[in-house]
Design a protein around this motif. Structure first.
Motif, mmCIF file in Angstrom:
data_model
loop_
_atom_site.group_PDB
_atom_site.id
_atom_site.type_symbol
_atom_site.label_atom_id
_atom_site.label_comp_id
_atom_site.label_asym_id
_atom_site.label_seq_id
_atom_site.Cartn_x
_atom_site.Cartn_y
_atom_site.Cartn_z
ATOM 1 N N PHE A 1 51.463 44.623 39.686
ATOM 2 C CA PHE A 1 50.658 45.157 40.797
ATOM 3 C C PHE A 1 49.960 44.052 41.579
ATOM 4 O O PHE A 1 48.774 44.152 41.881
ATOM 5 N N ALA A 2 50.681 42.983 41.882
ATOM 6 C CA ALA A 2 50.032 41.850 42.544
ATOM 7 C C ALA A 2 50.846 41.350 43.724
ATOM 8 O O ALA A 2 52.035 41.621 43.836
ATOM 9 N N THR B 1 52.085 50.426 46.183
ATOM 10 C CA THR B 1 51.596 49.068 46.396
ATOM 11 C C THR B 1 51.114 48.844 47.813
ATOM 12 O O THR B 1 50.292 47.997 48.056
ATOM 13 N N LYS C 1 45.518 56.006 37.478
ATOM 14 C CA LYS C 1 45.746 54.989 36.451
ATOM 15 C C LYS C 1 46.247 55.568 35.159
ATOM 16 O O LYS C 1 47.001 54.967 34.448
ATOM 17 N N ALA D 1 43.573 54.313 42.783
ATOM 18 C CA ALA D 1 43.936 53.619 41.549
ATOM 19 C C ALA D 1 43.283 54.286 40.367
ATOM 20 O O ALA D 1 43.903 54.551 39.360
ATOM 21 N N CYS E 1 43.946 41.220 30.735
ATOM 22 C CA CYS E 1 44.361 42.539 31.186
ATOM 23 C C CYS E 1 43.142 43.372 31.531
ATOM 24 O O CYS E 1 42.424 43.840 30.635
ATOM 25 N N ILE E 2 42.929 43.531 32.829
ATOM 26 C CA ILE E 2 41.874 44.434 33.276
ATOM 27 C C ILE E 2 42.482 45.825 33.282
ATOM 28 O O ILE E 2 43.505 46.056 33.929
ATOM 29 N N LEU E 3 41.886 46.729 32.545
ATOM 30 C CA LEU E 3 42.531 48.016 32.294
ATOM 31 C C LEU E 3 42.843 48.803 33.560
ATOM 32 O O LEU E 3 43.813 49.546 33.614
ATOM 33 N N ASP E 4 42.040 48.642 34.583
ATOM 34 C CA ASP E 4 42.316 49.270 35.858
ATOM 35 C C ASP E 4 43.152 48.274 36.651
ATOM 36 O O ASP E 4 42.631 47.244 37.079
ATOM 37 N N PRO E 5 44.436 48.546 36.862
ATOM 38 C CA PRO E 5 45.354 47.467 37.243
ATOM 39 C C PRO E 5 45.091 46.730 38.550
ATOM 40 O O PRO E 5 45.490 45.588 38.685
ATOM 41 N N ILE E 6 44.448 47.345 39.531
ATOM 42 C CA ILE E 6 44.266 46.583 40.762
ATOM 43 C C ILE E 6 42.790 46.494 41.136
ATOM 44 O O ILE E 6 42.423 46.564 42.294
ATOM 45 N N LYS E 7 41.995 46.295 40.112
ATOM 46 C CA LYS E 7 40.562 46.278 40.342
ATOM 47 C C LYS E 7 40.133 44.916 40.896
ATOM 48 O O LYS E 7 40.472 43.880 40.336
ATOM 49 N N PRO E 8 39.369 44.911 41.973
ATOM 50 C CA PRO E 8 38.874 43.632 42.497
ATOM 51 C C PRO E 8 37.651 43.174 41.717
ATOM 52 O O PRO E 8 37.189 43.852 40.803
ATOM 53 N N TRP F 1 51.423 51.011 31.085
ATOM 54 C CA TRP F 1 50.138 50.352 31.333
ATOM 55 C C TRP F 1 49.050 51.086 30.570
ATOM 56 O O TRP F 1 49.029 52.307 30.588
ATOM 57 N N PRO F 2 48.115 50.448 29.913
ATOM 58 C CA PRO F 2 48.014 48.997 29.793
ATOM 59 C C PRO F 2 49.106 48.440 28.880
ATOM 60 O O PRO F 2 49.677 49.169 28.070
ATOM 61 N N LEU G 1 48.565 37.977 34.439
ATOM 62 C CA LEU G 1 47.566 38.270 35.468
ATOM 63 C C LEU G 1 47.255 39.752 35.537
ATOM 64 O O LEU G 1 48.087 40.583 35.188
ATOM 65 N N SER G 2 46.077 40.085 36.027
ATOM 66 C CA SER G 2 45.795 41.486 36.362
ATOM 67 C C SER G 2 44.631 41.522 37.342
ATOM 68 O O SER G 2 44.047 40.485 37.660
ATOM 69 N N GLN H 1 40.791 51.766 45.970
ATOM 70 C CA GLN H 1 40.431 51.701 44.564
ATOM 71 C C GLN H 1 40.362 53.083 43.943
ATOM 72 O O GLN H 1 40.708 53.307 42.809
ATOM 73 N N LEU I 1 43.030 42.848 41.201
ATOM 74 C CA LEU I 1 43.519 42.777 42.574
ATOM 75 C C LEU I 1 43.884 41.338 42.908
ATOM 76 O O LEU I 1 43.056 40.443 42.764
ATOM 77 N N LEU I 2 45.115 41.116 43.317
ATOM 78 C CA LEU I 2 45.586 39.744 43.563
ATOM 79 C C LEU I 2 46.457 39.691 44.806
ATOM 80 O O LEU I 2 47.288 40.567 45.022
ATOM 81 N N LYS J 1 47.397 49.615 47.988
ATOM 82 C CA LYS J 1 46.530 49.140 46.910
ATOM 83 C C LYS J 1 45.417 48.253 47.407
ATOM 84 O O LYS J 1 44.432 48.066 46.733
#
Lengths: 582, 188
Positions: A470-471, B49, B63, B59, A410-417, B69-70, A444-445, B56, A447-448, B52
């Motif tokens: 968020f993927a 979405t 967040k 986000a 779990c990456i705390l920032d949900p859509i972080k690349p 979340w989390p 998963l977490s 960034q 950016l995907l 997204k």
């Protein structure tokens, strides 16, 4: 007519008792289910000899049918709300009530001895009925449940004469401070396991001491915050045979008499293999624990917010035999490096965030994970909350540890690349699923894109549970998973662009799964209705919290939350107003 | 055609909470209350979405507002941040009336941390100026005087007792105006 050349032996020559005895050795639920499918006679024998039943979804069957199917039931595990209820995505009164089960089993004279519940609504009334309906009741384990108070616990304590286990894990319990602990009668000496760490209120300390004193078989004791240090010390003297200890408040002055006594007491507790608690902790007192560290196999410091990284690492360095470690991210990457060098037997690691809402503060990054993967080759289970992750790190982890059964990142920032390359994390997770052929659970977490699902569908052949947030880019993502993961049982999705086409492509698939959760996706009411119409063995539930009525919503509108599951008994009778059963 | 803005409906709008707070807390009341929920910020925000893929910054900005979340059990969240939930759960709301105003307001004494903030909030709410407070003379320089009804039912001048004592015994606030106020303000 070649009867004479038949070589097979008819197992039915054996009396039932022999078959029953053979079946006794078959303990896994899956195997017993298979046994019952062989022939009528095996079905009958298995049916009456079956004692342990696991229901992953309490709405898949009714209490009455369960009792009819397995009249010899002694041990029942029930799970209620969907997993995302743990994160407040399911309203409180959604369902999962225990009472009807207790009522039905009580009426049918089921000899219930063990009950394990997860995410169920447990009322005091149901606990009281439970305590009075089953004279041989021995074990109650409640995980992430709610709806009860200490009054219900008092009933259990007072009425279950042969109680061995009362294990409360992370439940929301209303504390009435009614001295529930004092309700254990003097005649109760059978306790093996007592865990009340999640209770918030005061405890009658004298009662607790007396209870522990008269429980010679006590192996597991987890205290709550209200139990002070000196009581802990006295309890340890009474129970040196403990295998699992959860401290209450661990605060004292290292120069005090109480502290010295504690150090002496804990030295004789050389059976302790599992340690947890430390909800309140004075760092300077941690050295008293060092003598028992070398035998620890499980250490849970995930609630010990008062310990800094250096204190944690000093402690962990003594824990050479550790197999499972639960910790807060304040241990930092460097601290994880110490774990990697000290804990060569490590199999399970969970790193929780100490500051969940401020991702910038998370002290662990991809570096810590890479270090652990390099130092702990037996690692097979991971839950890791971190600030950032890179593809390179995941690829390295995949190379180092091919044994992962559970991999939850779990990456705390949900859509972080990937912060280094600015790419999605598709390749990293792809490496994990390619390398870990036994992977059963994946979260998963980051950016995907659809690509990660392509990899999952292609390689994660043993995957049973997948959590996505968020993927993805399109329906293709979800379809890769549904088509490729043949063993998939639970799929939970939130905030992804998956819609009707993906949902409806293979409707039969859902009968091979336990459940599917989709929230804030692109699925419309019309599609859900169609699915409900075509698949009578599925319950499709729409959770709608916006006080609109069913007639207001037209078929083209997107549903906010959909939960579907296979069932043998059709619509449930206890759904609240805001749950529409299609 | 007059727009809503011209009519300045917002100024006469009957709302809970201090001036300057947004409407989102009103929206929340129609959602199911969730006993186990940590009182988080507005529940309605979800990450868009569609945007997204490259945004960034968005986000990072939103967040903190994402429900669920989390993914941590509420029990654990509440354990790590117990102070926050306690504070947010027990607000001290008292009614505020002003002589001559057509309707009353309400104010949360837990949110304003002391007398200066309280006076400023009241001044903003009813658009008046309170005057200088001194222990000897009360509020000097204004025909408006802030008073409160205490547990015994007596009308007292705001500002005489320590803040903690005040928040525990204040039942109602009233901004007195005119001669009645002068009488109170001049009591020595």
């Amino acid at each position: 007519m070649f009867w004479g050349s038949r070589k097979t032996i008819n197992m039915n020559y054996f009396p039932d008792e022999v078959l029953e005895h053979v079946f006794d050795f078959i303990t896994s639920h899956k195997d017993r289910n298979s046994v019952s499918l062989v022939c009528k006679s095996w079905y009958k024998i298995e049916k009456y000899s079956r004692q342990r039943v696991f229901l992953g979804n309490c709405y898949s069957i009714s209490p009455e049918r369960l009792i009819a199917r397995f009249p010899g039931l002694k041990s029942l595990t029930l799970k209620g709300k969907p997993h995302f209820a743990d994160f407040n995505l399911v309203p409180d009164d959604w369902g999962g009530f225990l009472y009807p089960w207790i009522k039905a089993m009580g009426k049918s004279r089921i000899g219930l001895e063990e009950l394990k519940l997860k995410r169920m609504v447990v009322s005091d009334e149901s606990l009281e009925l439970l305590s009075k309906s089953f004279p041989n009741f021995k074990s109650l384990v409640l995980v992430s449940c709610e709806g009860f108070t200490t009054d219900g616990l008092a009933a259990i304590a007072a009425n279950c004469r042969f109680l061995r286990e009362l294990d409360l894990q992370e439940n929301e319990v209303e504390d009435h401070r009614g001295h529930w602990l004092s309700c254990f009668p003097e005649s109760c000496t059978s306790l093996v396991s007592l865990n009340f760490a999640c209770l918030k209120g005061e405890i009658n300390l004298a009662s607790l001491e007396r209870l522990v004193t008269r429980s010679p078989n006590l192996k597991s004791l987890r205290l709550n915050r209200a139990v002070p240090f000196d009581t802990l010390q006295r309890l340890l003297i009474r129970a040196p045979q403990l295998v699992d200890l959860g401290t209450g408040s661990y605060v004292n002055d290292p120069s005090s008499e109480a502290y010295k006594k504690f150090k002496a007491a804990i030295q004789s507790c050389n059976s302790i293999r599992s340690l947890s608690g430390f909800l309140e902790v004075a760092p300077r007192c941690m050295s008293a624990i060092y003598p028992i560290c070398e035998n620890l196999t499980f250490l849970n410091l995930s609630y010990a917010a008062g310990l800094q990284s250096n204190e944690l690492t000093k402690l962990i360095q003594h824990c050479r035999k550790l197999q499972r470690l639960w910790i807060l991210d304040c241990i930092g990457d460097k601290g994880l490096g110490v774990v990697a060098s000290a804990c060569k037997e490590l199999q399970e690691l969970r790193v929780f965030p100490s500051d969940p809402f401020d991702a910038g503060n998370a002290a662990v990054t991809e570096e810590g994970l890479v270090l652990v993967s390099a130092g702990c080759p037996k690692l097979n289970s991971l839950l890791y909350f971190c600030q950032r992750m890179t593809n390179a790190a995941l690829i390295t982890v995949a190379k180092n540890c091919t044994n992962f059964i559970r991999f939850r990142l779990c990456i705390l920032d949900p859509i972080k690349p990937d912060p280094v390359t600015n790419q999605p994390l598709d390749e990293g997770f792809g490496a994990i699923v390619r390398s870990c052929k036994g992977l059963k659970r994946l979260s998963l977490s980051g950016l995907l894109t659809d690509q990660v699902f392509y990899y999952i569908g292609m390689y994660a052949k043993k995957l049973e549970m997948l959590s996505i947030a968020f993927a993805g880019d399109s329906d293709k993502g979800m379809l890769y998973v549904l088509n490729g993961c043949k063993k998939l049982r639970k799929l939970e999705i939130r905030d992804c662009p998956f819609g009707d086409a993906a949902l409806l492509e293979d409707m039969g698939k859902y009968e091979t799964m336990r459940s599917l959760w989709m929230s804030t996706c692109e699925v419309t009411l019309g599609a859900c209705k169609m699915l409900a119409k075509k698949m009578p063995n599925l319950n499709i539930e729409i959770i709608n919290e916006n006080e609109q009525t069913e007639s207001n919503l037209d078929d083209n509108q997107k549903v906010d939350k959909m939960y579907l599951y296979r069932t043998l008994v059709g619509h449930r009778e206890d759904a609240p107003e805001f749950v529409w059963l299609l | 055609m007059e727009t809503e803005k011209d009519l300045n409906l917002e100024a006469t709008e009957l709302r809970l909470g201090l001036p300057g707070t947004s409407n989102e807390s009103a929206k929340n009341t129609t959602h199911r209350s969730n006993k186990r929920a940590l009182p988080e910020q507005p529940m309605s925000a979800n990450i868009d979405t569609a945007s997204k893929n490259c945004d960034q910054e968005t986000a990072q900005h939103t967040k903190a507002q994402v429900v669920g979340w989390p993914p941590i059990r509420s029990y654990r969240k509440n354990c790590l941040q117990p102070k926050k939930s306690e504070a947010e759960m027990s607000g001290i709301y008292v009614k505020v009336s002003m002589d001559g105003a057509p309707y009353l307001r309400k104010i949360d004494l837990k949110v304003v941390k002391g007398y200066p903030e309280l006076l400023k909030a009241l001044e903003d709410m009813f658009k008046f100026k309170a005057g200088e407070y001194s222990e000897r003379e009360g509020y000097n320089g204004s025909e408006f005087v802030p008073t409160y009804e205490d547990k015994d039912g007596d009308w007292m001048l705001v500002g005489d007792v320590p803040w903690e004592m005040f928040t525990s015994c204040c039942k109602k606030l009233r901004i007195m105006k005119g001669s009645e106020a002068r009488g109170l303000g001049c009591v020595v």
